[in-house]
Write an enzyme that holds these catalytic residues in place. Structure first.
Site, short mmCIF file in Angstrom:
data_model
loop_
_atom_site.label_atom_id
_atom_site.label_comp_id
_atom_site.label_asym_id
_atom_site.label_seq_id
_atom_site.Cartn_x
_atom_site.Cartn_y
_atom_site.Cartn_z
N HIS A 189 0.82 -1.21 0.00
CA HIS A 189 0.00 0.00 0.00
C HIS A 189 0.86 1.27 0.00
O HIS A 189 0.43 2.30 -0.52
CB HIS A 189 -0.93 0.03 1.22
CG HIS A 189 -1.94 -1.09 1.20
ND1 HIS A 189 -2.72 -1.41 2.29
CD2 HIS A 189 -2.29 -1.97 0.23
CE1 HIS A 189 -3.50 -2.43 1.98
NE2 HIS A 189 -3.26 -2.79 0.75
N LYS B 14 -3.11 -9.63 5.52
CA LYS B 14 -2.98 -9.30 4.09
C LYS B 14 -1.76 -8.42 3.86
O LYS B 14 -1.57 -7.90 2.76
CB LYS B 14 -4.24 -8.60 3.61
CG LYS B 14 -5.49 -9.49 3.67
CD LYS B 14 -6.67 -8.75 3.06
CE LYS B 14 -7.92 -9.59 3.16
NZ LYS B 14 -9.08 -8.87 2.60
N PHE B 15 -0.98 -8.20 4.86
CA PHE B 15 0.36 -7.62 4.75
C PHE B 15 0.40 -6.26 4.06
O PHE B 15 1.35 -5.95 3.32
CB PHE B 15 1.31 -8.61 4.05
CG PHE B 15 1.08 -10.03 4.46
CD1 PHE B 15 1.23 -10.41 5.78
CD2 PHE B 15 0.65 -10.97 3.54
CE1 PHE B 15 0.99 -11.72 6.19
CE2 PHE B 15 0.39 -12.28 3.93
CZ PHE B 15 0.55 -12.65 5.26
N CYS B 16 -0.63 -5.44 4.26
CA CYS B 16 -0.69 -4.12 3.60
C CYS B 16 -0.53 -4.26 2.09
O CYS B 16 0.06 -3.38 1.43
CB CYS B 16 0.36 -3.15 4.15
SG CYS B 16 0.14 -2.81 5.90
N ALA B 17 -1.02 -5.35 1.55
CA ALA B 17 -1.00 -5.56 0.10
C ALA B 17 -2.31 -6.28 -0.24
O ALA B 17 -2.31 -7.38 -0.80
CB ALA B 17 0.22 -6.38 -0.30
#
Ligand SMILES: Cc1ncc(COP(=O)(O)O)c(C=O)c1O
Length: 454
Positions: free
Chosen positions: A141, A379-382
């Site tokens: 992100h 979701k790992f900032c993705a």
């Protein structure tokens, strides 16, 4: 005369702090490598850190550099006292070290920021108003979101490095006239896979576009060389580079940055101020308004020096651990690993996986509570990329990420593989409660309150 020569102490009798020397062992040592953590069954074990992709532990040599700097810690660019002069000199030397670390061109700037997110937002403010930005949806992100939505072209996640290059070329062919910026990650924070940066930069240059490399995940694990890759900017984070003291950097071309409004309006960014005018300075100071984080900059530079010095050993260490981890997980039924480009893609030490029948939150909670293993789930900032990767696994909305590094040992890898095998075949050993706030053993004897340390 350079600031370094002006500030060089006049005589050898000038008091000098003890300077940390880098360890010469095969890989640099990390602080906390002997950390013991409690388990849900009352035992303790040494911590197996598989969360380097989020924040890496501090290097011992980084801590030593910071300790060496503290006795003479003082203002930067704001004092003539001895301590200020020394501190200012370290700040500018840190800039030079980071410049060298990424193989920057002579006229490239190093601007100290808080981290990669800050660096990319700074660049986004400097992108010309008529520029088109091209970015893959697979980005973190921090690299996906700072750009003006109406002038940003989002490309679907590519299925191979070659397709990544073709997609960028097609997008550039269709882009309106005017400046263009291609934003590309070096290594995916979800799967660790390495993007074809030099090939994308070649295509970009052929279409008159500039390239910004998000090196947050790549720089700790592989060399990044601006001149060889022919990219225009590199963004990175100290806390992922084993220097968790709050500094990152944006390194690259000065023209867009010198033409942009200063990132922070205030002292240090000005050339001259009257009651009704302000002339902003150019160069790194333009975007470093306020008192800089000199300790963060020193820590980052120290990490860059250590990583450069031990680059081959670091890569060898991580490649061998990653191969062992991937081979181990591949043999476990009910475990699915995810990949953007396929199994053969070159990658840094990050593995994204799910376990059939178990939520990722439960897997990560059980790895921590039962095995002393730290991973990340989510979701790992993705979000777009994780949605894409998990689209064939409707059972799972999130995944587990294991990211290894200098704090990881072979025993940690074996422990993780054994733990995942046990979880995949027999499930957790104890009951867990799972709600919107997370997951933990229903009857958790661990004291998870952090004591006050100040
Ligand atoms: C590829 C990538 N880019 C950018 C970032 C943002 O880094 P930071 O949180 O240090 O700003 C991250 C963080 O995980 C990342 O993995």
């Amino acid at each position: 005369m350079s600031i370094l020569s002006i500030l060089e102490p006049a005589s050898t009798t000038t008091p000098r702090p003890a300077i940390a020397r880098l360890a010469t062992g095969s890989i640099p040592a990390t602080v906390g490598s002997d950390l013991l953590v409690p388990l849900a069954d009352g035992r303790v074990t040494d911590y197996a850190n598989f969360d380097h992709g989020a924040s890496a532990p501090c290097l011992e040599s980084v801590r030593a550099s910071v300790e060496a700097a503290l006795p003479s810690y003082a203002s930067v660019h704001r004092g003539n006292g001895y301590a200020s002069r020394i501190t200012t000199q370290w700040y500018e030397r840190a800039r030079a070290e980071v410049h060298a670390f990424v193989g920057a061109r002579a006229d490239d700037q190093v601007i100290f920021t808080r981290q990669t997110t800050d660096a990319l937002n700074l660049l986004a403010r400097a992108v010309p108003v008529d520029a088109t930005v091209i970015v893959f949806e697979s980005e973190h992100h921090a690299a996906l979101l700072p750009w003006p939505a109406e002038r940003t072209v989002r490309l679907a996640a590519p299925s191979s490095p070659a397709e990544a290059v073709t997609r960028v070329a097609d997008a550039l062919r269709q882009a309106p006239e005017g400046p263009r910026l291609v934003v590309i990650t070096g290594a995916s924070n979800v799967t660790g896979e390495i993007f074809p940066i030099a090939d994308i930069a070649k295509v970009a240059k052929a279409h008159g576009a500039r390239v910004c490399l998000d090196a947050a995940q790549l720089a700790p694990h592989r060399p990044v060389d601006i001149a060889t890759l022919d990219v225009d900017w590199v963004a990175l984070s100290g806390h992922k580079l084993y220097a968790p003291y709050g500094a990152g950097a944006l390194i690259g071309r000065s023209d867009w940055l010198d033409a942009a409004d200063p990132y922070l309006h205030g002292g240090g960014a000005t050339h001259a101020v009257t009651s009704d005018t302000v002339v902003w300075t150019t160069g790194p100071a333009r975007h470093e308004g306020g008192s800089p984080n000199v300790i963060g900059a020193i820590a980052l530079a120290s990490a860059c020096a250590a990583i450069s010095k031990h680059r081959d050993a670091i890569e060898q260490h991580e490649r061998s651990l990653l191969a062992r981890l991937r081979a181990g997980l591949a043999q476990i039924d009910n475990v699915t690993t995810y990949s953007i480009f396929g199994e053969d893609a070159d990658r840094v030490g990050t593995v994204c996986f799910t376990v059939a029948g178990l939520t990722s939150t439960l897997v990560s909670a059980a790895l921590s509570a039962e095995y002393g293993i730290g991973v990340r789930d989510g979701k790992f900032c993705a979000h777009p990329l994780v949605g894409h990767l998990l689209s064939g696994s409707p059972e799972h909305g999130t995944a587990v990420r294991a990211s290894l590094g200098l704090g990881t040992t072979r025993e940690h890898v074996d422990r993780l593989v054994d733990a995942v095998r046990t979880l995949a075949t027999s499930g957790p050993r104890t009951e867990y409660t799972e709600n919107a706030h997370g997951c933990q053993p229903a009857d958790d004897p661990r004291d998870l309150q952090a004591p006050r340390i100040w």
